[in-house]
Design an enzyme around this catalytic site. Structure first.
Site, short mmCIF file in Angstrom:
data_model
loop_
_atom_site.label_atom_id
_atom_site.label_comp_id
_atom_site.label_asym_id
_atom_site.label_seq_id
_atom_site.Cartn_x
_atom_site.Cartn_y
_atom_site.Cartn_z
N GLU A 281 -12.38 -18.57 10.60
CA GLU A 281 -11.71 -18.28 11.88
C GLU A 281 -10.78 -17.11 11.61
O GLU A 281 -9.76 -17.27 10.93
CB GLU A 281 -10.91 -19.50 12.35
CG GLU A 281 -11.73 -20.72 12.67
CD GLU A 281 -12.57 -20.57 13.93
OE1 GLU A 281 -12.40 -19.57 14.66
OE2 GLU A 281 -13.41 -21.44 14.18
N CYS B 104 -3.76 -16.16 17.35
CA CYS B 104 -4.98 -15.37 17.17
C CYS B 104 -5.61 -14.96 18.48
O CYS B 104 -6.25 -13.92 18.56
CB CYS B 104 -5.97 -16.13 16.31
SG CYS B 104 -6.35 -17.75 16.99
N GLU C 33 -5.89 -5.08 14.36
CA GLU C 33 -5.08 -6.25 14.72
C GLU C 33 -3.66 -6.06 14.19
O GLU C 33 -3.46 -5.82 13.00
CB GLU C 33 -5.68 -7.52 14.11
CG GLU C 33 -4.88 -8.75 14.50
CD GLU C 33 -5.37 -10.04 13.86
OE1 GLU C 33 -5.56 -10.05 12.63
OE2 GLU C 33 -5.55 -11.02 14.58
P1 NAD Z 1 -4.04 -14.24 5.54
O1 NAD Z 1 -5.49 -13.99 5.66
O2 NAD Z 1 -3.21 -13.25 4.86
O3 NAD Z 1 -3.75 -15.64 4.82
C1 NAD Z 1 -4.32 -16.84 5.27
C2 NAD Z 1 -4.37 -17.84 4.14
O4 NAD Z 1 -5.26 -17.34 3.13
C3 NAD Z 1 -3.03 -18.05 3.44
O5 NAD Z 1 -2.92 -19.41 3.09
C4 NAD Z 1 -3.15 -17.18 2.19
O6 NAD Z 1 -2.35 -17.62 1.12
C5 NAD Z 1 -4.62 -17.35 1.87
N1 NAD Z 1 -5.21 -16.29 1.04
C6 NAD Z 1 -4.79 -15.01 0.90
N2 NAD Z 1 -5.59 -14.36 0.04
C7 NAD Z 1 -6.54 -15.23 -0.37
C8 NAD Z 1 -7.66 -15.15 -1.23
N3 NAD Z 1 -7.97 -14.02 -1.87
N4 NAD Z 1 -8.44 -16.23 -1.38
C9 NAD Z 1 -8.17 -17.37 -0.71
N5 NAD Z 1 -7.11 -17.52 0.09
C10 NAD Z 1 -6.30 -16.46 0.29
O7 NAD Z 1 -3.55 -14.48 7.06
P2 NAD Z 1 -2.08 -14.70 7.59
O8 NAD Z 1 -1.35 -13.40 7.51
O9 NAD Z 1 -1.51 -15.89 6.92
O10 NAD Z 1 -2.38 -15.08 9.12
C11 NAD Z 1 -2.61 -14.12 10.11
C12 NAD Z 1 -4.11 -13.94 10.35
O11 NAD Z 1 -4.71 -15.18 10.67
C13 NAD Z 1 -4.39 -13.03 11.52
O12 NAD Z 1 -5.41 -12.15 11.17
C14 NAD Z 1 -4.85 -13.98 12.61
O13 NAD Z 1 -5.69 -13.41 13.57
C15 NAD Z 1 -5.57 -15.00 11.81
N6 NAD Z 1 -5.71 -16.26 12.56
C16 NAD Z 1 -6.94 -16.58 13.08
C17 NAD Z 1 -7.10 -17.75 13.82
C18 NAD Z 1 -8.43 -18.13 14.40
O14 NAD Z 1 -8.60 -19.28 14.75
N7 NAD Z 1 -9.38 -17.22 14.52
C19 NAD Z 1 -6.00 -18.60 14.01
C20 NAD Z 1 -4.77 -18.24 13.47
C21 NAD Z 1 -4.64 -17.06 12.74
#
Ligand code: NAD
Length: 485
Positions: free
Chosen positions: A257, A291, A389
């Site tokens: 997601e 999101c 974004e």
């Molecule tokens: P992010 O992708 O930076 O981090 C998300 C999670 O992934 C965190 O727990 C982080 O520690 C982990 N992570 C980071 N690098 C990783 C790796 N290499 N391997 C595995 N895990 C890793 O996102 P964010 O900044 O925490 O959140 C914002 C983003 O989330 C935005 O892009 C937003 O659109 C998206 N989002 C999407 C939805 C949806 O349902 N489509 C919902 C909420 C947020």
């Protein structure tokens, strides 16, 4: 459990990596810290999850027993609503009244999926192959729907309780064991929810909370050979890394997601007051850190000026503030890093000649607050502010002349999470709903979501679906059994 107990106890969790500070984004003050559990912590958690899966202690439990436990989880979430909402406000900057709603939505995820525990089924067929495909002609075949043994659940900071419940409820209903990683910015509510699961009767070892950074703990989960499936919510960039990690290790299955850049189309026959109010709120709520927030508004030429003025007025009237500020509707950005990112896009836009109609600056106070920002005069082909974004309270507004142009502009993005159209023309509403390339389309309705309906992204906004029946299917594998008759 009190907020203070959570702040104290999370410090005591074992780990081998960095000590990671946790902040209140409304004051910029550090409220606690925890130790990154490191790859060793992930290995231990996966081993516990695998052992519990192999023992059958959860997936082998009677369906109605699992349902009762999930229902109990929901009740305990409601009983702990005050502390969970307080943590959500303290750690994610969400205004208290909205935080309470989010916690209630969280408990409903568990009630909804409690119902699914007793409804997972497959199909059965008597098949006469006519001898074509095998030695025997008359066969009885049926499908089994079986949980993955160990799933890795990784989620972002923008709605910690919501994200936890959205992943734990269906994975537990399916019978999976899991390793759970909240975002490093917002580890607090998961700590309480983890206790609630155990208090409700989820056996030890079935759900294993790990804390740490993405490149240490998250990456160790996705690369682990005993993790059969990863369900991830977060940025498209990290989504790509997760796909790479899967390809480089055990080809574990993945649900993603991801990000969005959601369009909102306002036609000149729309109920303009409602459209402006909802488009504005659907853009700036949670400082644009949801999101499915709209971030590109397109207004038909005849109402364009009114829409720009209306959204700017709404932006100027929104009361920003922290959880302790009476009447605040919009909280801060989550972190200094996110603040820098959002302001970087605004500055880039200014350099490119974009017009900042309102906002474009942080508030003159402590906390990561950015004034809701309305931008016009961007070049759709080149503007990064328009194309990428931002995940902040920044919206662009551009005019369009007709339906075809509106759809073309809306779909001109690599994302496809959500889209909205405001029009009173029913035929156009249905045409547009079909033409918009997004997993969720609102017609005279914005920011719609319910745990009973599938949610997912077109294009680079995701792989697979969450919520509804599709949400439990994401945690089940299908096996076909052939028997000779
Ligand atoms: P992010 O992708 O930076 O981090 C998300 C999670 O992934 C965190 O727990 C982080 O520690 C982990 N992570 C980071 N690098 C990783 C790796 N290499 N391997 C595995 N895990 C890793 O996102 P964010 O900044 O925490 O959140 C914002 C983003 O989330 C935005 O892009 C937003 O659109 C998206 N989002 C999407 C939805 C949806 O349902 N489509 C919902 C909420 C947020």
């Amino acid at each position: 459990m009190t907020v203070q107990a959570v702040l104290d106890q999370i410090r005591e969790r074992p780990g081998t990596g960095d000590v990671i500070p946790v902040f209140d984004p409304a004051t910029e003050e550090q409220i606690t810290e925890f130790t990154d559990c490191g790859p060793e912590g992930v290995n231990d958690a996966v081993a516990r999850a695998k052992e519990s899966a192999d023992s059958g202690i959860w997936k082998g439990k009677a369906d109605y027993e699992r349902a009762k436990i999930l229902w109990k989880v929901a009740d305990l979430i409601d009983e702990n609503k005050a502390v969970l909402a307080e943590l959500e406000s303290l750690n994610a900057g969400i205004p208290p009244s909205q935080a309470e709603v989010i916690v209630s939505v969280g408990s409903e995820w568990f009630r909804y999926y409690a119902g699914w525990c007793t409804k997972v089924d497959g199909i059965a067929r008597d098949v006469n192959t006519g001898g074509l495909m095998g030695m025997d002609s008359h066969m009885h075949a049926y499908t089994l729907r079986e949980p993955y043994d160990v799933v890795g659940l990784i989620f972002p900071w923008n709605g910690p309780v919501f994200n936890y419940c959205a992943k734990l409820a269906p994975s537990l209903a399916a019978g999976c064991s899991s390793v759970v990683k909240p975002a490093e910015e917002t580890p607090l509510s998961a700590f309480v929810l983890d206790r609630i699961l155990h208090e409700a009767g989820v056996p030890e070892g079935v759900v294993n909370l790990v804390n740490g950074r993405g490149h240490t703990v998250g990456a160790a989960i996705t690369a682990h050979d005993d993790v059969d499936k990863v369900a991830f919510t977060g940025s498209t960039e990290v989504g790509r890394e997760i796909v790479r990690a899967s390809a480089a290790s055990n080809l574990n299955k993945i649900t993603l997601e991801l990000g969005g850049k959601s369009p909102v189309l306002i036609f000149d026959d729309a109920d303009l007051d409602t459209a402006i109010m909802m488009a504005g709120f659907g853009t700036f709520v949670h400082s644009g850190q949801a999101c499915i927030c709209g971030s590109r508004i397109f207004a038909q030429r005849g109402v364009y000026e009114k829409v720009v003025d209306g959204i700017a007025n709404l932006a100027n009237g929104l009361q920003l503030g922290g959880p302790k500020d009476e009447g605040a509707m919009i909280g801060p950005l989550i972190s200094a890093k996110q603040l820098g990112r959002v302001m970087g896009y605004v500055d880039q836009g200014k350099q490119d000649g974009a017009e900042i109609v309102t906002g474009g600056h942080r508030l003159d106070r402590k906390g990561y607050f950015v004034h809701p920002t309305v931008v016009t005069n961007v070049d759709p082909a080149t503007s990064r502010l328009y194309r990428e974004e931002i995940f902040g309270p920044v919206v662009t507004i551009l005019p369009f002349d007709d339906e075809d142009e509106a759809v073309a502009m809306a779909n001109d993005t690599t994302y496809g999470l959500a889209a909205t159209a405001w029009t009173k023309d029913v035929g156009r509403a249905h045409r547009i709903a079909k033409r918009l390339k997004a997993g969720t389309v609102g017609v005279n309705a914005q920011m719609q979501f319910d745990h009973s309906l599938p949610f997912g992204g077109y294009k680079q906004s995701g792989w697979g679906l969450e919520a509804g029946k599709a949400g439990i299917d994401a945690y089940l594998q299908t096996k076909v059994v052939w028997t000779q008759m």
